[in-house]
Design a protein around this motif. Structure first.
Motif, short mmCIF file in Angstrom:
data_model
loop_
_atom_site.label_atom_id
_atom_site.label_comp_id
_atom_site.label_asym_id
_atom_site.label_seq_id
_atom_site.Cartn_x
_atom_site.Cartn_y
_atom_site.Cartn_z
N LEU A 59 0.68 -1.41 0.01
CA LEU A 59 -0.07 -0.04 0.04
C LEU A 59 0.92 1.17 -0.07
CD1 LEU A 59 -2.62 -1.22 2.47
CD2 LEU A 59 -3.18 -0.85 0.00
N SER A 60 2.05 1.34 0.65
CA SER A 60 3.00 2.55 0.61
C SER A 60 3.57 2.34 -0.71
CB SER A 60 3.88 2.29 1.69
OG SER A 60 3.22 2.18 2.99
N THR A 66 2.62 10.42 1.38
CA THR A 66 1.79 11.32 2.00
C THR A 66 0.35 11.03 1.59
OG1 THR A 66 3.58 12.98 2.04
CG2 THR A 66 1.37 13.97 2.16
N ARG A 67 0.04 10.86 0.28
CA ARG A 67 -1.28 10.84 -0.40
C ARG A 67 -1.56 9.58 -0.92
NH1 ARG A 67 -3.01 15.04 -4.96
NH2 ARG A 67 -1.23 13.77 -6.05
N HIS A 68 -2.39 8.55 -0.95
CA HIS A 68 -2.56 7.43 -1.58
C HIS A 68 -2.93 7.79 -3.01
CE1 HIS A 68 -6.92 8.61 -1.13
NE2 HIS A 68 -7.13 7.65 -1.76
N ARG A 69 -2.53 6.75 -3.99
CA ARG A 69 -2.78 7.11 -5.07
C ARG A 69 -3.57 5.60 -5.80
NH1 ARG A 69 1.04 10.66 -8.07
NH2 ARG A 69 2.13 11.76 -6.17
N PRO A 70 -5.02 5.85 -5.97
CA PRO A 70 -5.82 5.04 -6.45
C PRO A 70 -5.39 4.21 -7.93
CG PRO A 70 -7.02 6.27 -5.56
CD PRO A 70 -5.64 7.06 -5.76
N VAL A 71 -4.83 5.34 -8.80
CA VAL A 71 -4.72 4.78 -10.02
C VAL A 71 -3.12 3.80 -10.06
CG1 VAL A 71 -3.77 5.52 -12.41
CG2 VAL A 71 -5.34 6.66 -11.22
N HIS A 72 -2.35 4.37 -9.20
CA HIS A 72 -0.95 3.56 -8.97
C HIS A 72 -1.49 2.31 -8.46
CE1 HIS A 72 0.59 7.39 -9.78
NE2 HIS A 72 1.88 6.88 -9.57
N ALA A 140 -2.04 6.44 2.81
CA ALA A 140 -0.83 6.43 2.18
C ALA A 140 0.24 5.38 2.74
CB ALA A 140 -0.17 7.80 1.94
N ILE A 141 0.26 5.03 3.94
CA ILE A 141 1.00 4.47 4.69
C ILE A 141 0.31 2.95 5.07
CG2 ILE A 141 3.03 6.22 5.11
CD1 ILE A 141 1.57 5.79 8.12
N GLY A 142 -0.88 2.66 4.54
CA GLY A 142 -1.51 1.45 4.77
C GLY A 142 -2.30 1.16 5.99
N GLN A 143 -2.62 2.29 6.60
CA GLN A 143 -3.26 2.20 8.02
C GLN A 143 -4.70 2.45 7.55
OE1 GLN A 143 -1.39 5.41 10.41
NE2 GLN A 143 -0.57 3.69 11.52
N TRP A 144 -5.62 1.52 8.48
CA TRP A 144 -7.09 1.44 8.02
C TRP A 144 -7.71 2.91 8.44
CZ3 TRP A 144 -10.52 -1.60 5.43
CH2 TRP A 144 -11.81 -1.34 5.97
N GLU A 147 -12.71 7.48 6.76
CA GLU A 147 -12.89 8.75 6.19
C GLU A 147 -11.44 9.20 5.89
OE1 GLU A 147 -12.61 11.88 9.93
OE2 GLU A 147 -14.48 11.19 9.34
N GLU A 148 -11.50 9.89 4.83
CA GLU A 148 -10.30 10.46 4.12
C GLU A 148 -9.88 11.80 4.58
OE1 GLU A 148 -8.61 11.36 -0.26
OE2 GLU A 148 -9.77 9.89 -0.09
N ILE A 149 -8.89 12.03 5.12
CA ILE A 149 -8.22 13.14 5.59
C ILE A 149 -7.92 14.30 4.60
CG2 ILE A 149 -6.87 14.36 7.42
CD1 ILE A 149 -8.56 12.35 8.86
#
Length: 244
Positions: A59-60, A66-72, A140-144, A147-149
């Motif tokens: 997931l990282s 810093t930010r998750h990337r759904p496309v990646h 972004a670092i795989g924590q559950w 809600e999205e901050i």
């Protein structure tokens, strides 16, 4: 552990256990482990783990820290699980803009879905993005999270929406359902994993000429729900490996 115990490759997609040390258990917000070092730990539904797709490492890897990337994340699933590499993106693609301070907070998914795109881009993204949206419950670092901050913008942080559908139309509402759909299509994952193993073992990319042998190796390993050790043995005893 999967290899040593000759377990099914389905354990890579979902499992009721994981290998954790105290620091990783803390990162996953799980109970403190009684001893140091990596150990096999039983999981339950409240842990939201199981399989490599919910590993903090993966997931990282598919985020920017810093930010998750759904496309990646979607591209990674397509390549690693389905064995299909999407077309490369066109040059000069506009990045996702930060949330304006005077507008309602929006998730990255909401921005992606509202972002105008060329028809050629949309034809690929409609198959890629849902594979990444399935893991929007992980930051972004795989924590559950539920809600999205969103640092900027008005109102409350928006809830996570991890629903979607596979390219063949099968729907899911959360990562658990998504992983179950992957397990239901274990034959395709077995072929993708066989191709990855062959690429590593032969030190070259597989071509269309190798496709028939890849399928044959995977097919010979199906009995017993694709035990990993059996799959490796069938690969190294095949003409593909022996006559490389």
């Amino acid at each position: 552990s999967v290899f040593d115990e000759d377990s099914s490759i389905r354990e890579f997609l979902d499992s009721n256990w994981s290998m954790l040390n105290p620091r990783l258990a803390w990162h996953y917000q799980m109970p403190e482990l009684p001893k140091a070092g990596f150990q096999k730990v039983s999981l339950n539904a409240n842990h939201h783990r199981g399989g490599i797709l919910t590993h903090g490492s993966v997931l990282s890897l598919t985020s920017d820290g810093t930010r998750h990337r759904p496309v990646h994340r979607g591209v990674w699933v397509s390549e690693a699980i389905f064995g299909k590499t999407p077309n490369p993106p066109p040059a000069n693609v506009d990045p996702i803009e930060p949330n304006p301070v005077n507008e309602t907070k929006a998730t990255i998914r909401m921005k992606l879905e509202a972002h105008p795109a060329h028809a050629g881009c949309a034809s690929c993204h409609k198959h890629i993005d849902p594979l990444g949206f399935a893991f929007d419950n992980y930051d972004a670092i795989g924590q559950w999270r539920s809600e999205e901050i969103v640092p900027k913008g008005r109102g409350k942080n928006p809830p996570v929406n991890a629903t979607g559908q596979l390219p063949d139309g099968r729907p899911f509402t959360n990562p658990e359902e998504f992983k179950q759909l992957l397990i239901n299509d274990l034959d395709r994952f077995a072929e993708a994993l066989t191709e990855k193993l062959a690429t590593y073992a032969l030190r070259r990319a597989m071509t269309i000429d190798d496709r028939e042998q890849i399928i044959a190796i995977a097919s010979r390993s199906k009995e017993g729900d694709y035990p990993l050790r059996t799959l490796v043995e069938n690969l190294v005893s095949s003409d593909l490996f022996q006559k490389r």
